[in-house]
Each structure stands twice: as C-alpha cells, then as structure tokens.
Design a protein around this motif. Sequence first.
Motif, short mmCIF file in Angstrom:
data_model
loop_
_atom_site.label_atom_id
_atom_site.label_comp_id
_atom_site.label_asym_id
_atom_site.label_seq_id
_atom_site.Cartn_x
_atom_site.Cartn_y
_atom_site.Cartn_z
N SER A 178 37.89 32.43 44.87
CA SER A 178 37.11 32.77 46.07
C SER A 178 37.74 32.15 47.31
CB SER A 178 35.66 32.31 45.92
OG SER A 178 35.57 30.89 45.95
N GLN A 179 38.40 31.00 47.14
CA GLN A 179 39.07 30.36 48.27
C GLN A 179 40.31 31.14 48.70
OE1 GLN A 179 37.11 27.86 49.38
NE2 GLN A 179 35.96 28.54 47.59
N PHE A 180 40.85 31.94 47.79
CA PHE A 180 42.02 32.75 48.12
C PHE A 180 41.64 34.13 48.65
CE2 PHE A 180 43.99 30.28 44.41
CZ PHE A 180 44.40 29.26 45.25
N GLY A 181 40.34 34.36 48.84
CA GLY A 181 39.89 35.61 49.41
C GLY A 181 39.57 36.70 48.41
N PHE A 182 39.53 36.37 47.12
CA PHE A 182 39.19 37.37 46.12
C PHE A 182 37.68 37.42 45.94
CE2 PHE A 182 43.55 36.26 44.80
CZ PHE A 182 44.11 37.53 44.79
N GLY A 183 37.13 38.63 45.96
CA GLY A 183 35.72 38.80 45.69
C GLY A 183 35.44 38.63 44.21
N PRO A 184 34.16 38.56 43.83
CA PRO A 184 33.81 38.31 42.43
C PRO A 184 34.30 39.38 41.46
CG PRO A 184 31.86 38.87 43.73
CD PRO A 184 32.97 38.64 44.69
N GLN A 185 34.31 40.65 41.87
CA GLN A 185 34.74 41.70 40.95
C GLN A 185 36.22 41.59 40.64
OE1 GLN A 185 33.90 45.68 42.27
NE2 GLN A 185 34.34 46.59 40.27
N LEU A 186 37.05 41.41 41.69
CA LEU A 186 38.48 41.28 41.49
C LEU A 186 38.82 39.97 40.78
CD1 LEU A 186 40.77 43.18 42.01
CD2 LEU A 186 41.15 42.10 44.23
N SER A 187 38.07 38.91 41.11
CA SER A 187 38.29 37.62 40.44
C SER A 187 38.05 37.74 38.94
CB SER A 187 37.36 36.55 41.03
OG SER A 187 37.69 36.29 42.37
N MET A 188 37.02 38.49 38.58
CA MET A 188 36.72 38.66 37.16
C MET A 188 37.83 39.44 36.47
SD MET A 188 34.61 37.83 34.83
CE MET A 188 33.19 37.28 35.77
N LYS A 189 38.41 40.44 37.15
CA LYS A 189 39.53 41.18 36.58
C LYS A 189 40.71 40.26 36.31
CE LYS A 189 39.06 45.96 38.24
NZ LYS A 189 39.72 47.01 39.04
N ILE A 190 41.00 39.39 37.28
CA ILE A 190 42.13 38.47 37.12
C ILE A 190 41.88 37.53 35.96
CG2 ILE A 190 43.45 36.62 38.24
CD1 ILE A 190 42.77 37.96 40.92
N TYR A 191 40.66 37.01 35.88
CA TYR A 191 40.34 36.06 34.81
C TYR A 191 40.43 36.72 33.44
CZ TYR A 191 37.92 32.63 31.96
OH TYR A 191 37.62 31.72 30.97
N GLN A 192 40.02 37.98 33.35
CA GLN A 192 40.07 38.67 32.06
C GLN A 192 41.50 38.82 31.56
OE1 GLN A 192 37.61 42.07 33.35
NE2 GLN A 192 36.26 41.64 31.65
N VAL A 193 42.48 38.81 32.47
CA VAL A 193 43.89 38.92 32.07
C VAL A 193 44.46 37.56 31.69
CG1 VAL A 193 46.22 39.51 32.85
CG2 VAL A 193 44.30 40.97 33.48
N TYR A 194 44.19 36.54 32.51
CA TYR A 194 44.88 35.26 32.33
C TYR A 194 44.02 34.12 31.77
CZ TYR A 194 48.61 37.39 35.05
OH TYR A 194 49.61 38.23 35.48
N LYS A 195 42.70 34.33 31.73
CA LYS A 195 41.79 33.31 31.18
C LYS A 195 42.02 31.96 31.86
CE LYS A 195 40.13 36.32 28.29
NZ LYS A 195 38.79 36.89 28.50
N ASP A 196 42.11 30.89 31.04
CA ASP A 196 42.19 29.55 31.60
C ASP A 196 43.54 29.24 32.23
OD1 ASP A 196 39.60 29.00 30.74
OD2 ASP A 196 40.30 28.38 28.75
N GLU A 197 44.50 30.15 32.05
CA GLU A 197 45.81 29.94 32.67
C GLU A 197 45.89 30.61 34.05
OE1 GLU A 197 48.48 28.11 31.59
OE2 GLU A 197 46.94 27.37 30.20
N THR A 198 44.76 31.09 34.55
CA THR A 198 44.77 31.85 35.80
C THR A 198 45.39 31.08 36.96
OG1 THR A 198 42.82 33.14 35.15
CG2 THR A 198 43.33 33.06 37.49
N ILE A 199 44.87 29.89 37.24
CA ILE A 199 45.33 29.14 38.40
C ILE A 199 46.79 28.73 38.24
CG2 ILE A 199 44.92 27.15 39.88
CD1 ILE A 199 42.78 29.36 39.95
N ASN A 200 47.15 28.25 37.03
CA ASN A 200 48.55 27.89 36.79
C ASN A 200 49.47 29.08 37.01
OD1 ASN A 200 47.97 25.24 36.16
ND2 ASN A 200 47.81 25.62 33.96
#
Length: 799
Positions: free
Chosen positions: A173-195
């Motif tokens: 959210s700090q990078f400007g991603f809304g909740p829907q797009l953030s959820m898409k990103i998380y579904q791909v990378y899981k806990d490795e998202t930020i790294n």
Amino acid sequence: MKDQKQQSSLDLFEENEKFIKGSHLVTIFHNESNMYSVVRIRVAETNVAYDEKEAVVTGYFPRIHEDETYIFFGQMKDHPRFGRQFHVEHFRKDIPQTRQGIVQYLSSDLFSGIGRKTAEKIADSLGENAISKILENPSVLDSVPKLAGDKAKLLYDTLMEHQGLEQVMIALSQFGFGPQLSMKIYQVYKDETINTLQKNPYQLVETVEGIGFARADELGSHFGISGNHPDRIRAGCLYMLEQYSMQEGHCYVKEEQLVDEVLRLLNEKQRDLVAAIDISREIMQLTEEGKLKSEDGNVYLLSLYFSEQGVVTNIQKVLEQSQYKEQFPESEFLLALGELEDRLKVQYAPSQKEAIQQALLSPMLLLTGGPGTGKTTVIKGIVELYADLHGCSLDPKDYSKEDPFPIMLAAPTGRAAKRMSESTGLPSLTIHRLLGWNGSEGFQHDGENPITCKLLIVDEMSMVDIWLANQLFKSLPDDIQVVLVGDEDQLPSVGPGQVLKDLLASSVIPTVKLTDIYRQADGSSIIELAHNMKDGLIPSNISVAQKDRSFIQCNQAQILDVVKKVCANAQNKGYSAKDIQVLAPMYRGNAGIDKLNEALQELFNPKNDQRRELSFGTVVYRTGDKVLQLVNQPESNVFNGDIGEVVSIFYAKENTEKQDMVIVSFDGIEVTYTKQDLGQITHAYCCSIHKSQGSEFPIVVLPVVKSYYRMLRRNLLYTAVTRSKRFLILCGEEDALKLGVGRADEQSRQTSLKEKLQQKQPGEPIESQDEEILKEIPFWHDANIGMDNISPYDFMEDT
C-alpha cells in the motif's frame, strides 16, 4: 511498550487513519480467485463514529479465522440498500501483546502440535513481545526449553502464513498498490513478495496481470534501479513484444524495430541513458535463456513462436494422409450428388460442386468467399453427401459415447455456431467448447487426447487467432477430414496472427474460392455494396434508397437523434431490440457506443415501475435489457460476443447469499452475475463491429462519421455491412464512408506462418513445443487489436 517491529508497522499508518477492530462472525461472500470478501465482524474497538456491536467489512482479503482479531483500515460508507459498510483499504491481524493473549493464540487450532503447556513456555521465555520476536528472528525459539526443532519450524511457518500477508499488504500500500492488485501480487510471490520487489520489481511485468512497465519502472526507481540496468531493459523488451502482439496482432517484431521501440520507452523520462547496444545485448541474453525466440532477425514471444510451429506441423500431418485420394470414384460421387440435388431440390453451381468434391476427397480444404456466394449451401451439401457416401446417419440420437457422432461443426463464437446449427440441422459448438476448455484448467483435448470425429467443419476462420489455431490443429485425430470456411476480407482475429489469410496465401492447402453471388438473384443491394467495398468502391447511387438499404445524411451531432428515430421506426413496424443491431467502431464521443447504448436503452427498455434495475458504476441494468458477454465463461457455455437478455434481477435482501444478482439468458442458457461480476457484460443495443463478427442481424444500423477517422478501414466497414441479413441503414457522412472504404488495412500483421508452411517439407522434423509455455497463453484475453495502433481503451470511459 510495543516492540520495535510492531511499532514500525503502526508507524506506517497516519495517526488519523480510520480503523475498525473485531473478530469474525460470518462470511457473507468470499471469492477465492481474487479474494474479494464481505464479512460480518464483532466490533471490539474503532475510531469511527459507529456504536453498533457488529459491522460489515468489505474488501480484498483472504478468509479470516474465528480465533483471531483483525484491524481493518479504510472508510465507513453508507450503501443505499445495505446500510453502513466499512470499505477496507488494508488490514492486519492484531498480534497478542499479553501473556494470556499469546498463550491463547498459540494454543489455538491454528498451530498444530502446540498445546497450552508449550504455549506457556514460549510466552514465559520470550515475554509479551513473543510473536514479534519470532517473526523477526525464528532462532529465538532455540531458547524455549524442550521445544523440538520440527515444532519450532512449524510454528514459525504457520506464523508467517498468517502474518506475512498483512505485512506484505501494508508494504504494498505504501508503494501505491490498491488492495486488489496487492492481493494479485501476493498470490504469485507469497512471503517472498517484498524481497522479490526489492531485488527485481520488473518481474511484475512478466508475472502479474494488470501491471505494466510504467508501474514497474516507478518501483524500480524507488529501489534505485534505473537507467540501463539489465532488469529494466529486459522488462522493456518483454513489455514491448507483448504490446505488439496484443495491441497490433503481430506474431513477431523485427529486432531493429524492437530495439527502436524499447529505446523510446526506456529513454522517455531519462534521456539517452540506454543505448541500442544495451538492448541488443539483453535480447540476446533473453534468447539464450529461453525467454524469447529469435529467428532470421525476427523476435518472438515463445508462445507465438511455438504456436506457429505447431500449426505448421499439424497441418502437414493432416495433409500427408493418403487414404482420401480416390476414395470414391468420380462416377459414384456424381451419382450421389445428383440424388442429393433431387432430394434437397437444389442445383449446385460448378464452383459449389467443386468445393463439395474437394472437401470429400481431400484431407483438408479451405473454402472462402464473400456474402451471398453460397458457403452455407456448400457446408450443408458436404455434410449430407458425406453421410450418403459413408452410409452414416445424421441423427445424433443414433450414436453414443462409445460410438460418437462422426461429424463435428464448430465456430469461434456462440452466435456463429448457432447459425451453423440452424443452416445444417446438426449440433454445432464453439471451438473452445469443442476442445473442452475450462478456464484456468486449460483444454481437455490436445495431441495426447484428440477430439473424436471423422469430419470437422470450422466456420468463421478469419476470427481464429494463432493460439487457438494451434490448440485446434494439435487436437485433431489421425484420419480426419477438415474443412475450414471463412471470408478473407473480414477483420482479422482479435488475438495475434492472421491464420486464414496466411493459410490461403501459402497455397499448400486445397482451396476453393466462391465468387458467384447467388443471393444477387433476390436483388440484394447489400450484397452488391459489400462486394463493391471489397474492391475499394462505393456505388454512385449510395445515397439513393434501395428496398433493403438506405443512407441518411447527417453530421456527428445528429447521430444520436437519427439512430434513435431509425430504431423507433423499425420498432413501430414490429421489430424488436433483438432484430435491430446498431454497430459502431468507437466507444467514446457523442457518436460512440456508450452514448448510443444510453439512448437506445431509453428507447427499447425505459425505466418504469414494472422493471427492476441495478446500478453498476454509471451503468444501469434493467430486466429486459439486451446485453453482450465480454469474456469467455466456458463453465456456463457462454463466450465472448454472445448476446443475451436480462431476465431477472434479485436484490441482496431477497437471497441467502445476501448479494445483488442479475440473471441473463443467452438463448435459453441462464447465467447468474453477482454485482462484482457485472464487468463481464455490457449493453448490446449498440456494440463494436469487432464484437459483431460471426453474427448476423435482420437489421443493421451503421453510423459512419469523420470523428471515427482513426478507426475507419475497408475491412472494418465491410465486416459491419456483411452482418446485415435484410436491411442496412447507413447514417452519417458520405465522405466518411468513402474515406474508410478507400483505406485498406495498411498495418499488415507480421507473421511467418505462410513462409513456414511453404518451407516445410513432408516428413521434415520441426522444433518441439514447450507445453509449459503454451499453458500460459491468455485464451481469455480480449485484446481488440487490428485498430491501427489505437487500443479500444482509448475510447472507453475510465472506471
């Protein structure tokens, strides 16, 4: 005092940010694919002016657990029907901060193998900040007495599973991603998202639908990755290739052209930081890594390269069959044809007889021709004569799963398939349905599990892109006969490639072109106009009314009123909205599809007390509305381009799902749409010419004005005119029509299918397909290409 990690998470929020804290009561709705959820919670604390004990929260988050307390951040809003709801922007679980809370949390059912005694040991050893300490450094569990290593690992993994998402969502959210797009990103990378984002944010361009190069470039700049960094250049290359394929229909891009475009993209904001040699180096590297394919100076996305290769291989496989040569003596064929003509009371012309004979004596045939040239008559003749010569029944009831019907008819759209069925009296399927496509699960039929039939006829081949063609041809069984039917002068496919045009140009497949116009005997001026347009001509009497065609002169500002009056006159003569189809090439503007739909809805289906209605953004749907399906929905047997009618609307308070619902009937197939699914349909009183392909309508109303300039092309207008069965009403500016008809499609698609078909020698091996790559092909994607560098989204209102 909160520990440092917990405090840092809280610091991410503004002090005045609204929140509501509570525990799960009931899940009203949850969509597992995009995580959209509607949940009722028991309120524990809030800084919103809200004094109820329970609240409904809505937003994008996973299923929440009964044993945990959540803090939702967002805004309380008043829904006109459902009352107050809290719209979630981001959220987190409430981490226990007391010994009692930690013991209760860790000994809950969430943590397998951790009982109360073990939870007490952890709390006593690590203190009230135990959860945060473990998340920061799992090795702190080594200090817990008698805690086995496997239990410690399981505990940490479970914590990360249940806490990691919230931390990722907060950061995104700090990078400007809304909740829907953030959820898409998380579904791909899981806990490795930020790294992953910190190491290479440009990966998002390749892996997450909805994220383009510009957004990834912003992130790259945030993390200090800019200029001629290899990751940035690679992402630019892949992005531009995808844009060329999805927006312009190319199967490849010449390397020098790709380098120039990527240079413009990368140096748009940072002048001259990237050189051509840098891009060429990364294209070579991507090729060596198997991310791209380069051949003869042409650069391909892998799925497009292997799709072209696959089409060549499987067409050659069909053509190399020999058992159809002289299968029936000509005397036997002519005798059967004469008997068929007597039975059907028809007289086939020489070119039609040639087409039927070629179809029955060849493993594959291309049958092409414009409107009124008898393609449908030939299809029916092929089917009837095939049954006569092979001694098989045309009644599907005479067959079973063990002994399947030997003839299959297919078309790219549901409406085109229905037309085939009506003209032949036989069942017809969409190509997707024929191949057993089921969304994310892929296709049931392929090279290992081919379809089961002896004769396959595919109509409207001009609409089939290279991806779907590859899937179709590789699903063909041995010893099959195939007839491909289409009009080469219509618009090319929405997806990449120009399959029918390339197959015809290759001259490797037996071809019959029907040129005689049989409907001309009925005095059809529509057919005459269409064939003139093919040659780039407009009849001198275009403005003179004919019995089946007229041209109403008007300017752009008058289009809405003129179209409404034309439709109202047709309605007064007994025609319904189903019979009348308005076609336009653009969405925006006073003469655009959106405005025309608004006006025509008020004409055909105005607001009254007897019609229920439901708002979705700026659009209002009413019972009785004519609507268009925008995406493939194979599980419901409804596909992109199908036209239906809203037959029912149910409000949330009337059903157990507690949701608004719209029920649409597509020729008897009823599909239910919840409110969040309504983006899959749109009004269809007026639709784009691209969406009308494969359909025919009793009356077509076609506005043509100069404001459509960027879209006006001969094949676009030809396609629109040939949708009309009985009456064609043109309205607008004659100069605009002449301008469009005079403009052939200058933007020829870059494909290599023709050359590969011509170069392929019988028995010659060809590079094998990468099935994993082909599984990623976006068969559901509607790119609306072939629009002279203009995306349809340029003409749509922002949502």
